[in-house]
Enzyme design. Sequence first.
Site, mmCIF file in Angstrom:
data_model
loop_
_atom_site.group_PDB
_atom_site.id
_atom_site.type_symbol
_atom_site.label_atom_id
_atom_site.label_comp_id
_atom_site.label_asym_id
_atom_site.label_seq_id
_atom_site.Cartn_x
_atom_site.Cartn_y
_atom_site.Cartn_z
ATOM 1 C CG HIS A 149 -2.070 -1.002 1.122
ATOM 2 N ND1 HIS A 149 -2.630 -1.418 -0.059
ATOM 3 C CD2 HIS A 149 -2.754 -1.668 2.103
ATOM 4 C CE1 HIS A 149 -3.613 -2.287 0.194
ATOM 5 N NE2 HIS A 149 -3.699 -2.467 1.480
ATOM 6 C CG HIS A 176 -7.933 -0.289 2.382
ATOM 7 N ND1 HIS A 176 -8.451 -0.913 3.492
ATOM 8 C CD2 HIS A 176 -7.072 -1.165 1.829
ATOM 9 C CE1 HIS A 176 -7.892 -2.099 3.614
ATOM 10 N NE2 HIS A 176 -7.055 -2.289 2.615
ATOM 11 C CD GLU A 202 -8.349 -3.475 -0.627
ATOM 12 O OE1 GLU A 202 -7.158 -3.232 -0.849
ATOM 13 O OE2 GLU A 202 -8.707 -4.402 0.122
HETATM 14 C C1 GAL Z 1 -5.713 -5.142 2.377
HETATM 15 C C2 GAL Z 1 -4.826 -6.291 2.063
HETATM 16 C C3 GAL Z 1 -4.687 -7.110 3.315
HETATM 17 C C4 GAL Z 1 -4.157 -6.260 4.469
HETATM 18 C C5 GAL Z 1 -5.043 -5.038 4.614
HETATM 19 C C6 GAL Z 1 -4.533 -4.058 5.650
HETATM 20 O O1 GAL Z 1 -5.891 -4.342 1.255
HETATM 21 O O2 GAL Z 1 -5.395 -7.046 1.007
HETATM 22 O O3 GAL Z 1 -3.825 -8.216 3.087
HETATM 23 O O4 GAL Z 1 -2.838 -5.902 4.227
HETATM 24 O O5 GAL Z 1 -5.135 -4.348 3.403
HETATM 25 O O6 GAL Z 1 -4.631 -4.584 6.938
#
Ligand code: GAL
Length: 352
Positions: A105, A175, A311
């Site tokens: 991210h 998110h 997402e």
């Molecule tokens: C999501 C991801 C998960 C985790 C989460 C944050 O987008 O797919 O694996 O990292 O964010 O806790």
Amino acid sequence: MEENRRSFGRMPDGTQVEELTLENGRLKCKLITYGGAVRSLIVPDRDGKAVDVALGFDTLEDYRAQDKYMGALVGRYANRIGGAGFTLNGVEYPLCANDGPNSLHGGAMGFDKRVWTVEELTGDSATLSLVSPDMQEGYPGTLTVRVTYSLAQDMLKIGCWAKSDKDTPFSPTNHSYFNLSGHDSGSVEGQYIKLRSARYTPVGAGLIPTGELAPVEGTPMDLRSVQRIGEHIDEPFDQLALAGGYDHNWAIEDWDGQFHAAAMAYSQDTGIAMSAHTDLPGIQFYAGNFLNGEVGKGGAVYAKRCGFCLETQFYPDTPNKPGFPSCVLRAGEEFRSLTGYRFFTLDNAGQL
Ligand code: GAL
């Protein structure tokens, strides 16, 4: 200050964070400029009662203390980049390894941790912007990003525009964690999900895609007919075991860059249904497996699987996967993407 704009506290360096409220007579959405995050999303249930379907926190301190990307705009690259690095135009770019050996991210100080500038605010829309300098978090090019949140009838639209002065990989997402029975109602495992995709990108260790596009047919990843989120989530299927539940990228069916519905969800409790729309090639259905008892709005406890995310994105690790649809934003070219979350009500899951 306008009435739909208030202070949401200050960053340690004194930077003002604001909360913006959008309303259109049907939906009401609160955003904060920290992370450009959706902090609440109020939609009518089957009896017309207002339900807040988005998870969020009460204070800026709570936002700054969590690591769940709660409601946030994520970038420059949503999801994981394997080995925390990539090669572009023959140059190697190391990134911050903030998820084991991988980059997640956008790195340590991604878009979710930045205070966005309010460019424009109307009753039902807000445009936020950010400039990410050349080599910030290891990514090349000075990148200017503008995100417009708008309420259009029963849809929350999230439009992204960006431009870079050097070639760079780019895949932004939002998110938001949704719980269609209300943000404080507990597990989403009893809620329903449907994903139109026939293929997904299986992962290996560290949740990095193997590079294949695998058929969902005959596996618990087949969500083409409506089912409860919890129906198969704990089955002994290697992909679910690796990720601790659904946390995968599904390939948009017949992707053509146009804006289409990719996923749907539903709560029998409230009758609230949603559809997720995108013009990007992938969608991550994440069942909130890593939520871990965070204390959210009004003291609500967000335990494991108390919210799910849809997402919209380029496939994870595309910068290292030449076979995946390219995520490179070329110098001087304009990036545009549109995500939509539409809310309506139904009598039962069979109508989804
Ligand atoms: C999501 C991801 C998960 C985790 C989460 C944050 O987008 O797919 O694996 O990292 O964010 O806790």
